[in-house]
Design an enzyme around this catalytic site. Structure first.
Site, short mmCIF file in Angstrom:
data_model
loop_
_atom_site.label_atom_id
_atom_site.label_comp_id
_atom_site.label_asym_id
_atom_site.label_seq_id
_atom_site.Cartn_x
_atom_site.Cartn_y
_atom_site.Cartn_z
N VAL A 228 27.70 -65.74 43.21
CA VAL A 228 29.01 -65.21 43.61
C VAL A 228 28.97 -63.77 43.09
O VAL A 228 29.15 -63.53 41.91
CB VAL A 228 30.17 -66.02 43.00
CG1 VAL A 228 31.51 -65.40 43.36
CG2 VAL A 228 30.10 -67.47 43.47
N PRO A 229 28.66 -62.82 43.99
CA PRO A 229 28.19 -61.50 43.58
C PRO A 229 29.24 -60.53 43.04
O PRO A 229 29.57 -59.52 43.66
CB PRO A 229 27.54 -60.97 44.86
CG PRO A 229 28.34 -61.60 45.95
CD PRO A 229 28.67 -62.98 45.44
N CYS A 230 29.71 -60.79 41.84
CA CYS A 230 30.68 -59.89 41.22
C CYS A 230 30.06 -58.54 40.87
O CYS A 230 30.78 -57.56 40.70
CB CYS A 230 31.31 -60.54 39.99
SG CYS A 230 30.12 -61.19 38.81
N HIS A 231 28.74 -58.48 40.82
CA HIS A 231 28.06 -57.21 40.53
C HIS A 231 28.24 -56.20 41.67
O HIS A 231 28.03 -55.02 41.49
CB HIS A 231 26.57 -57.43 40.25
CG HIS A 231 25.81 -58.03 41.39
ND1 HIS A 231 25.80 -59.38 41.63
CD2 HIS A 231 25.06 -57.46 42.36
CE1 HIS A 231 25.06 -59.63 42.70
NE2 HIS A 231 24.60 -58.47 43.17
N ARG A 232 28.68 -56.67 42.83
CA ARG A 232 28.88 -55.79 43.99
C ARG A 232 30.25 -55.12 44.01
O ARG A 232 30.57 -54.40 44.95
CB ARG A 232 28.68 -56.59 45.29
CG ARG A 232 27.26 -57.09 45.45
CD ARG A 232 27.08 -57.90 46.72
NE ARG A 232 25.76 -58.52 46.74
CZ ARG A 232 25.46 -59.63 47.39
NH1 ARG A 232 26.38 -60.25 48.10
NH2 ARG A 232 24.24 -60.11 47.34
#
Length: 183
Positions: free
Chosen positions: A140-144
């Site tokens: 779940v790409p919170c780094h984006r």
């Protein structure tokens, strides 16, 4: 009448990534956590009672991570069972839709939620809190998620990891913003 909520067993497994050791957690419904060791909110949704084992789901998750860290976009989804507030889940669902190699701002997420709820405004700071408490990093790409001015703010795993992940995906990052301090 017994009103106690029945607890499901939680399972853990470790994965060695290029960025350090990762703890995977799951229950019978899906992946419940993915944290870099020592990150902020480490194992925050993991019950104190859990079992180390090698579930097929962990094998699938490790295959997903192997592909990802090899610079490939994994072409399959993993079952997730994320626990949080309704607002957090709403934010996390938006995170899941951010395309590989792309970024979005906290404000853009806030605007999407406000529009979906028929509101004029939603707090980007509230969105930031939900993003920061995402229990399933990378997948779940919170780094984006980036700041309004392109700054790389707020990653629970650490700014070096966020930059590494964005570079791995080939995301465009304004050079002047690559070394912004964590807020």
């Amino acid at each position: 009448m017994d009103t106690k909520k029945e607890k499901t067993m939680q399972y853990i497994h470790h994965y060695q990534s290029p960025l350090g050791r990762i703890l995977l957690a799951a229950d019978d419904s899906g992946l419940t956590g993915l944290w870099f060791e020592k990150q902020k909110y480490f194992a925050s949704t993991l019950d104190s009672e859990h079992v180390m084992c090698d579930l097929p789901l962990f094998q699938d998750a490790m295959h997903w991570l192997d592909l990802y860290f090899a610079g490939q976009k994994p072409d399959f989804d993993l079952p997730l069972h994320m626990t949080g507030t309704a607002f957090q889940k709403e934010v996390w669902e938006i995170l899941r839709r951010i395309p590989y190699g792309k970024t979005i701002t906290y404000g853009e997420i806030a605007r999407q939620i406000a529009a979906g709820r028929g509101l004029d405004h939603m707090s980007a700071q509230a969105v930031g809190g939900a993003v920061g408490h995402n229990p399933v990093s990378i997948i779940v790409p919170c780094h984006r998620v980036i700041g309004a001015n392109g700054s790389l703010t707020g990653y629970a795993g650490g700014m070096e990891k966020k930059l590494y992940l964005l570079n791995l995906e080939g995301a465009e990052i304004p050079p002047i913003r690559q070394h912004s301090k964590e807020e």
